[in-house]
Design a protein around this motif. Structure first.
Motif, mmCIF file in Angstrom:
data_model
loop_
_atom_site.group_PDB
_atom_site.id
_atom_site.type_symbol
_atom_site.label_atom_id
_atom_site.label_comp_id
_atom_site.label_asym_id
_atom_site.label_seq_id
_atom_site.Cartn_x
_atom_site.Cartn_y
_atom_site.Cartn_z
ATOM 1 N N ASP A 1 39.399 42.205 34.927
ATOM 2 C CA ASP A 1 39.008 42.271 36.337
ATOM 3 C C ASP A 1 40.063 43.141 37.006
ATOM 4 N N ALA A 2 39.695 44.373 37.335
ATOM 5 C CA ALA A 2 40.687 45.413 37.614
ATOM 6 C C ALA A 2 41.228 45.447 39.033
ATOM 7 N N HIS A 3 40.936 44.423 39.844
ATOM 8 C CA HIS A 3 41.509 44.400 41.192
ATOM 9 C C HIS A 3 41.231 43.051 41.828
ATOM 10 N N VAL A 4 42.267 42.218 41.922
ATOM 11 C CA VAL A 4 42.150 40.945 42.638
ATOM 12 C C VAL A 4 43.317 40.813 43.605
ATOM 13 N N LYS A 5 43.097 40.061 44.673
ATOM 14 C CA LYS A 5 44.092 39.897 45.729
ATOM 15 C C LYS A 5 44.748 38.528 45.732
ATOM 16 N N VAL A 6 44.215 37.600 44.953
ATOM 17 C CA VAL A 6 44.689 36.220 44.986
ATOM 18 C C VAL A 6 45.187 35.821 43.604
ATOM 19 N N LEU A 7 46.171 34.918 43.574
ATOM 20 C CA LEU A 7 46.712 34.471 42.295
ATOM 21 C C LEU A 7 47.356 33.096 42.463
ATOM 22 N N ASP A 8 46.813 32.130 41.749
ATOM 23 C CA ASP A 8 47.396 30.798 41.674
ATOM 24 C C ASP A 8 46.789 30.113 40.458
ATOM 25 N N ASP A 9 47.081 28.826 40.280
ATOM 26 C CA ASP A 9 46.573 28.113 39.108
ATOM 27 C C ASP A 9 45.049 28.118 39.059
ATOM 28 N N ALA A 10 44.401 27.987 40.212
ATOM 29 C CA ALA A 10 42.938 27.963 40.248
ATOM 30 C C ALA A 10 42.359 29.319 39.853
ATOM 31 N N VAL A 11 42.995 30.401 40.283
ATOM 32 C CA VAL A 11 42.531 31.747 39.913
ATOM 33 C C VAL A 11 42.647 31.948 38.402
ATOM 34 N N VAL A 12 43.775 31.553 37.834
ATOM 35 C CA VAL A 12 43.972 31.697 36.392
ATOM 36 C C VAL A 12 42.930 30.881 35.623
ATOM 37 N N ALA A 13 42.695 29.651 36.045
ATOM 38 C CA ALA A 13 41.702 28.812 35.372
ATOM 39 C C ALA A 13 40.315 29.434 35.457
ATOM 40 N N ARG A 14 39.989 29.981 36.621
ATOM 41 C CA ARG A 14 38.671 30.592 36.796
ATOM 42 C C ARG A 14 38.541 31.837 35.926
#
Length: 254
Positions: A9-22
């Motif tokens: 996914d070549a461009h995301v603005k958010v990052l936390d445990d939930a983002v990694v799990a998703r």
């Protein structure tokens, strides 16, 4: 990663445990993390914290070139040194080239914040890819992106452009080879390796995209811009002491 393909996914603005799990649940192997108005050392630290054997988080910067009213976005992957926002286009490109970063064009021709077709034509030899699918955009806008990439003969890339956790993994770029770390992913973009742009199907995909599109009302207002100039020392302004005056000659704001 030791898979025969790599889904990014070549461009995301958010990052936390939930983002990694998703991201993992969606079968991604990597995400490119490029939050707005955040300095590169901070992005790198967060990317390293959330990278593991299942998911690579690639640190990147979406740099705003020009002033707020005439800004053009460039997505730089593989930077070794920080580059601020609100510098001239040429100033940003020179910094990217010195660092041998991969330079991608996010959401080309969209609204007033993106590279135009003439600008892409003029600089195609200096660009490594242009976005052909962005989950935030509407179908007719994405169709335009695909046509543009073909016309200018640049490789494409796809992304969720997720500002919301729920959108991560709605679109991605698949390289048909194993890219085990961030450096390998940067190299694949720079060398224009073969890839496919893929998106999730169905009505849920469209609904998530529409929620992302609605976010633009906040993303492109002066109310947000006002917060950037309260002190003149915000993290990605060229005047910030962290840049030690290196970009004073190409800054668009004094």
């Amino acid at each position: 990663m030791s898979r025969p393909r790599t889904r990014v996914d070549a461009h995301v603005k958010v990052l936390d445990d939930a983002v990694v799990a998703r991201a993992k649940a969606r079968g991604l192997d990597a995400i490119v993390y490029a939050p707005h108005f955040t300095r590169l050392p901070t992005i790198r630290e967060r990317a390293a914290r959330y990278t593991d054997d299942e998911l690579t988080v690639v640190p990147a910067r979406e740099v705003f070139t020009g002033d707020w009213a005439n800004r053009r976005h460039l997505l730089a992957i593989g930077l070794t040194d920080p580059v601020p926002d609100y510098v001239t286009f040429e100033g940003a490109m020179a910094a990217f080239e010195r660092q041998e970063a991969a330079v991608l064009v996010p959401h080309p021709t969209f609204a007033t914040v993106s590279l135009t077709r003439p600008e892409i034509d003029a600089h195609a030899a200096r660009l490594d890819a242009t976005e052909t699918y962005n989950a935030k955009l509407l179908p007719h806008q994405n169709a335009r992106l695909s046509g543009l990439a073909a016309d200018v003969d640049l490789p494409g890339f796809g992304s969720s452009y997720a500002h919301r956790r729920a959108t991560v993994g709605e679109a991605w770029t698949t390289f048909d080879e194993s890219l085990p770390d961030a450096a390998a992913i940067v190299e694949a973009f720079r060398e224009e390796r073969p890839r496919r742009v893929v998106r999730r199907p169905g009505i849920r995909h469209r609904v998530r995209g529409l929620f992302e599109y609605a976010h633009l009302g906040y993303e492109n207002t002066w109310a947000k811009a006002d917060r950037l100039f309260l002190s003149g020392d915000e993290p990605t302004l060229p005047s910030n002491v962290a840049y030690e005056g290196r970009f004073d000659d190409v800054a668009v704001y004094e």
